[in-house]
Scaffold this active site. Structure first.
Site, mmCIF file in Angstrom:
data_model
loop_
_atom_site.group_PDB
_atom_site.id
_atom_site.type_symbol
_atom_site.label_atom_id
_atom_site.label_comp_id
_atom_site.label_asym_id
_atom_site.label_seq_id
_atom_site.Cartn_x
_atom_site.Cartn_y
_atom_site.Cartn_z
ATOM 1 N N SER A 165 0.797 -1.222 0.000
ATOM 2 C CA SER A 165 0.000 0.000 0.000
ATOM 3 C C SER A 165 0.831 1.274 0.000
ATOM 4 C CB SER A 165 -0.938 -0.043 1.212
ATOM 5 O OG SER A 165 -0.829 1.127 1.974
ATOM 6 N N LYS A 166 0.402 2.160 -0.865
ATOM 7 C CA LYS A 166 1.064 3.449 -1.028
ATOM 8 C C LYS A 166 1.092 4.210 0.293
ATOM 9 C CE LYS A 166 -0.074 7.671 -3.528
ATOM 10 N NZ LYS A 166 -0.839 8.257 -4.629
ATOM 11 N N ARG A 167 0.021 4.057 1.065
ATOM 12 C CA ARG A 167 -0.103 4.817 2.302
ATOM 13 C C ARG A 167 0.730 4.225 3.440
ATOM 14 N NH1 ARG A 167 -5.029 6.118 5.064
ATOM 15 N NH2 ARG A 167 -6.176 4.795 3.634
#
Ligand code: GLU
Length: 552
Positions: free
Chosen positions: A296-298
């Protein structure tokens, strides 16, 4: 009815005079050898490049290259709000860094190729030709529903447990009278253009994806949006028009698009286009405790492509790792062909994973160590210096003060069939080489307890006198053995093992004392080489300094 459609097309697109036939002529089928594949990547210029983007990119590039085809870059910049200044350069440079170069498409100097424009924001006139055509054939219509109206039907659909969206009886404007549309359009009420989907609820389609195999999916019956209210296409419509007109033969993309595939296939059919072959690539999964989840990018810094460069993974290593995840037989091939370039690997779609590949940084480290240990010292010096220039200024200045010394450091343990695997990324270099530079040198380990303080003192004091940088490795070691023997230690571990009670230890204990004194650590590359590089004065100084820290 036909007349109504034509009038509607004219009303909505009065300035569109080109026809699909004109565009077919302007972008004719490519003249390529039989079997040549035309592939593309189509990133959005958001400024963020996900590590996962390398997978469709490498697959597309390999398919094109190995078949004598074309690999192109299209920019999907229809979402104005997500557009970021300089993002296109970032995309081009990020891919270039990993050896991915495009034959055609958007470049830093503008478009290159006969199938452009390659930025979707510059293709509005093209989409409108097809939009007009669909309207004139009764296959698209303007929809003036407001946000509130749309929300209302969505709520109602949720209550009734129906598929959300505008379709069939839920579509207020699907079968609206021409006069009413005209009035709304002319009075400036905003509208989107929707597909009049011929699909029916309960319909099924079968389809063969080159990665996933044969699939059976629900037919699309939603009147999806083709053009947004600003006249800009949605991904779906642009995908069909662009991949057709750019004569793309193989679309490689993430499996998150699989759910819209029925709509895409329907669009290709209604537009009269032959659909491309599809390869839907599995998502990258990360082990998180006992379960797996999407990278996940986050939450995961390693989701960003910039992470790898900043950490100093060589591009070759990242590419090697991507190849091992992409083709299940790549690692085995590599084992048998350590000297070959990845480009020689017979990349095969049939060897791609059908379900999520597991992303693992430890595995990347291993792959990278293997790549780095086979590099020449000169190459390592060059890459580390390049990396440090950007990411560790202090290290860069130290290295560039004497590059040939740096090269000698990196040469240690590199010869032979089993080179040392000390480094997996350039950010580890600072610590790895720190004891060669007085500015970075720190004592990390204490002297081992199996050698008494008195002996440690004795070893160091005596060694200061006998050390000579003019000795070759053999003499150097002989001196260590003599010293060992003088102090009651065996000359070899074997000798010690044979009679452990008759000596205090063996030559390894002597060299450990010297290693800790000189490098500040219990583990280091070959001590003889280390001393050769440090030189007489610095070796002696380290030995003398070490005398002061012996704990009684
Ligand atoms: N812009 C889309 C994305 O970034 C491209 C998908 C595709 O390759 O068709 O996911």
């Amino acid at each position: 009815m036909e007349d109504k459609n034509l009038r509607l097309a004219e009303l909505l697109f009065p300035n569109v005079t080109d026809t699909p036939e004109d565009l077919e002529k302007r972008f004719p089928p490519r003249e390529l050898p039989e079997g040549a594949k035309v592939t593309r990547i189509a990133p959005s210029p958001t400024g963020f490049v996900h590590f996962g983007n390398l997978f469709p990119a490498f697959t597309s590039e390999r398919l094109a290259r190995l078949s004598g085809g074309v690999f192109l870059l299209r920019i999907e910049d229809t979402d104005n709000q997500r557009r970021v200044e300089g993002a296109v350069e970032t995309i081009i440079n990020s891919f270039k860094y990993y050896g991915l170069e495009f034959d055609e498409g958007v470049t830093e100097k503008g478009d290159a190729g006969a199938y452009g424009p390659y930025s979707q924001s510059q293709r509005a006139h093209i989409y409108h030709v097809y939009a007009k055509d669909l309207v004139s054939r009764g296959l698209a219509y303007p929809c003036f529903m407001t946000k509130e109206e749309l929300e209302k039907i969505r709520d109602r659909q949720a209550e009734l447990k129906l598929l959300p969206g505008v379709y069939g009886k839920w579509s207020k404007y699907r079968d609206c009278e021409f006069e009413q549309i005209k009035e709304l359009a002319e009075s400036g009420v905003p509208y989107v253009l929707r597909l009049r989907s011929p699909g029916s609820e309960g319909g099924r389609i079968t389809f063969t994806d080159l990665v996933k195999g044969k699939l059976e999916l629900d037919e699309n019956y939603v009147d999806g949006v083709l053009l947004k209210s600003d006249g800009i296409p949605t991904y779906h419509f642009a995908h069909a028009v662009d991949d057709h007109l750019m004569r793309v033969t193989h679309v490689v993309r993430g499996e998150e698009w699989l759910s819209s595939l029925p709509l895409h296939l329907q669009l290709f059919r209604l537009l009269g286009f032959k659909p491309p072959k599809y390869l839907h690539i599995s998502l990258l999964m990360k082990q998180d405790g006992a379960s797996k989840r999407k990278l996940s990018k986050r939450h995961d810094p390693e989701a960003a492509l910039t992470y790898y460069r900043a950490q100093g993974y060589p591009a070759d290593a990242v590419r090697e790792y991507v190849m091992t995840l992409l083709n299940s037989n790549y690692e085995e091939w590599r084992m048998h062909n350590p000297e070959l370039c990845y480009e020689d690997f017979p990349f095969a779609v049939s060897k791609m994973a059908k379900s999520g590949s597991l992303f693992d940084l430890d595995k990347l480290d291993d792959v990278s160590k293997n790549i780095i240990c086979h590099m020449t010292a000169g190459r390592v010096t060059e890459l580390v210096t390049d990396w440090a220039r950007e990411f560790d200024r202090e290290l860069y200045l130290l290295l560039s003060r004497d590059l040939s010394c740096a090269e000698r450091i990196f040469a240690i343990g590199r010869e032979g069939s089993k080179p040392r695997k000390d480094l997996s990324k350039w950010s580890e270099v600072r610590r790895y080489i720190s004891f060669f530079y007085d500015e970075l040198f720190e004592r990390e380990d204490d002297f081992a307890e199996n050698v008494s303080a008195a002996d440690t003192r004795e070893i160091l004091t005596r060694y200061v006198d006998i050390y000579s940088p003019d000795d070759n490795a053999e003499i150097w070691f002989e001196k260590l053995k003599e010293l060992a023997s003088d102090l009651g230690y065996a000359k070899t571990p074997k000798e010690y093992k044979a009679a452990p009670d008759s000596c205090k230890g063996h030559v390894g204990d002597i060299s450990m004392v010297l290693r800790i004194a000189v490098t500040g650590r219990r583990t280091s590359p070959d001590l003889y080489c280390v001393m050769q590089i440090l030189g007489r004065e610095r070796v002696k100084k380290r030995l003398c300094d070490a005398l002061n820290i012996i704990k009684e």
